[in-house]
Motif scaffolding. Structure first.
Motif, mmCIF file in Angstrom:
data_model
loop_
_atom_site.group_PDB
_atom_site.id
_atom_site.type_symbol
_atom_site.label_atom_id
_atom_site.label_comp_id
_atom_site.label_asym_id
_atom_site.label_seq_id
_atom_site.Cartn_x
_atom_site.Cartn_y
_atom_site.Cartn_z
ATOM 1 N N LEU A 1 -24.733 -39.892 1.157
ATOM 2 C CA LEU A 1 -24.178 -41.163 1.600
ATOM 3 C C LEU A 1 -25.277 -42.233 1.559
ATOM 4 C CD1 LEU A 1 -22.311 -39.759 4.771
ATOM 5 C CD2 LEU A 1 -21.448 -39.958 2.434
ATOM 6 N N GLU B 1 -16.769 -40.455 -1.022
ATOM 7 C CA GLU B 1 -17.933 -40.918 -1.789
ATOM 8 C C GLU B 1 -18.119 -40.047 -3.032
ATOM 9 O OE1 GLU B 1 -20.258 -43.398 -1.904
ATOM 10 O OE2 GLU B 1 -21.108 -42.258 -3.560
ATOM 11 N N ALA C 1 -19.337 -44.954 0.145
ATOM 12 C CA ALA C 1 -20.113 -44.793 1.390
ATOM 13 C C ALA C 1 -21.464 -45.483 1.305
ATOM 14 C CB ALA C 1 -20.277 -43.319 1.710
#
Ligand SMILES: Cc1cc2nc3c(=O)[nH]c(=O)nc-3n(C[C@H](O)[C@H](O)[C@H](O)COP(=O)(O)OP(=O)(O)OC[C@H]3O[C@@H](n4cnc5c(N)ncnc54)[C@H](O)[C@@H]3O)c2cc1C
Length: 354
Positions: free
Chosen positions: A41, A36, A14
């Motif tokens: 993120l 992720e 991500a």
């Protein structure tokens, strides 16, 4: 989310490539999941939340943290499934052509296609290879710069010659009392202008490397640099050391998936971002091809191209690319609201000038 649900597309990573691809997959009506490893993120941008990013088309100079917020908002437009704190360790193509992805907790994800947006792998900064150096990490040995202000009025040594080292040196000039940059080669990576600016502003030592860190307990107070081609040594009093010697590449799972890799471990892709394995696409820093642009804007283009490749892989009759975004049915209502907001803004501006 049902753990055994089948997705059209599963994106690994991500960072900018994965986040933008997640949005674009929504534009193409794909059922998408983003996975992720980190709890947050943003990928590598998490390493430079305060740095001002100037080179993304159409975006005003923007701090890294703000760009992450904007990318995450955009990625959420079509309500994708997002999983964090999961390290994908293995990908298997099943006899029916579908993929099973295995994470570090022994859980599985199921997908018709995969998009690798995994950058340099789990972003782990390459540590300084000096015995005992880790004891200084609690005080003033840094591998990333998250708060420029914490270096105000300090004497800072930066070791490294890549894009990031050059950027950090330029950011710290004017904030730190003194910036010294050492690098084991004469050449630096990064934009020529940034390199030239850095060279004009800092105390430069090339080809030099850190030989010894001196300090009581956990804090460095001086550093010995040694010349790479001679016996010459220099010692500097220092308040902080920043090391940027690149990142470790975690390529094991790419190799195990049978992907063709370049000698440096990056993934070879076709012009539509497909890897050597049908149904597995890649975008961003993880790819290598003749026209590679290893920057955020390059990651965006590759993400959109890869998602278009995924769409056609799943449905060969689908159009090559999405229609322009303004025509998307989902945006109709929001388009009207944005137009009204802009009209009000224009009116306010006119009133200010009269
Ligand atoms: C200090 C610094 C400054 C920079 N400045 C600029 C700039 O000003 N302008 C610019 O355009 N570019 C800049 N860059 C480069 C830019 O950050 C990268 O090109 C960009 O982040 C690449 O995006 P990506 O999504 O391909 O990879 P990344 O950002 O590296 O994201 C990859 C993500 O994948 C995750 N991941 C990896 N493997 C797995 C796995 N097996 N399972 C689960 N998750 C996984 C990682 O945790 C990571 O979050 C800079 C880079 C650095 C380091």
């Amino acid at each position: 989310m049902q753990q055994n649900e089948m997705y059209d597309l599963t994106i690994i990573g991500a960072g900018p490539a994965g986040l933008y691809s997640t949005f674009y997959a929504g534009m193409r009506d794909l059922k998408v999941k983003l996975i992720e490893y980190n709890s947050e993120l943003g990928g590598k941008i998490l390493f430079y939340p305060e740095k001002i990013i100037w080179d993304v088309g159409g975006m005003p100079p923007t701090p890294g943290a703000t760009l992450i917020d904007q990318l995450v908002n955009q990625a959420n437009t079509f309500d994708p499934t997002i999983c964090t704190n999961e390290h994908i360790e293995k990908m298997v193509r099943e006899p029916d052509g579908m993929f099973t992805l295995f994470n570090d907790k022994g859980e599985k994800h199921y997908s018709k296609t995969v998009l690798l947006a995994s950058g340099h792998g789990i972003p782990v900064m390459q540590k300084l290879e000096l015995e005992g150096a880790d004891r200084f990490e609690v005080a003033n040995l840094h591998y990333t710069v998250t708060q420029i202000e914490s270096f105000r009025d300090k004497r800072v040594l930066i070791s490294g010659g890549g894009n990031a080292a050059v950027d950090w040196a330029n950011e710290l000039v004017g904030v730190a009392k003194e910036v010294i940059v050492c690098h084991r080669r004469h050449d630096f990576g990064g934009h020529e202008k940034n390199v030239a600016h850095m060279k004009s502003k800092v105390e430069l030592r090339t080809p030099f490397q850190i030989k010894e860190l001196h300090g009581e307990r956990t804090s460095i107070d001086s550093v010995t640099l040694s010349h790479c081609d001679s016996e010459l040594e220099e010692r500097f009093d220092i308040d902080a050391v920043i090391v940027n010697h690149g990142m470790k590449m975690d390529g094991c799972f790419l190799m195990e998936a049978g992907l063709e890799l370049e000698a440096d471990g990056f993934v070879r892709v076709s012009p539509c971002m497909e890897t050597s394995q049908p149904g597995i696409f890649a975008a961003g820093d993880v790819t290598r091809h003749a026209g590679k642009l290893q920057l955020i804007s390059g990651a965006f283009v590759e993400g959109a191209t890869a998602v278009n490749g995924v769409k056609q892989y799943l449905d060969p009759a689908a159009t090559k690319q999405a229609f322009v975004s303004s025509h998307n049915e989902k945006f109709k209502q929001r388009n009207q609201e944005i137009k009204i907001e802009h009209k009000h803004k224009d009116k306010r501006k006119k009133l200010e000038f009269t």
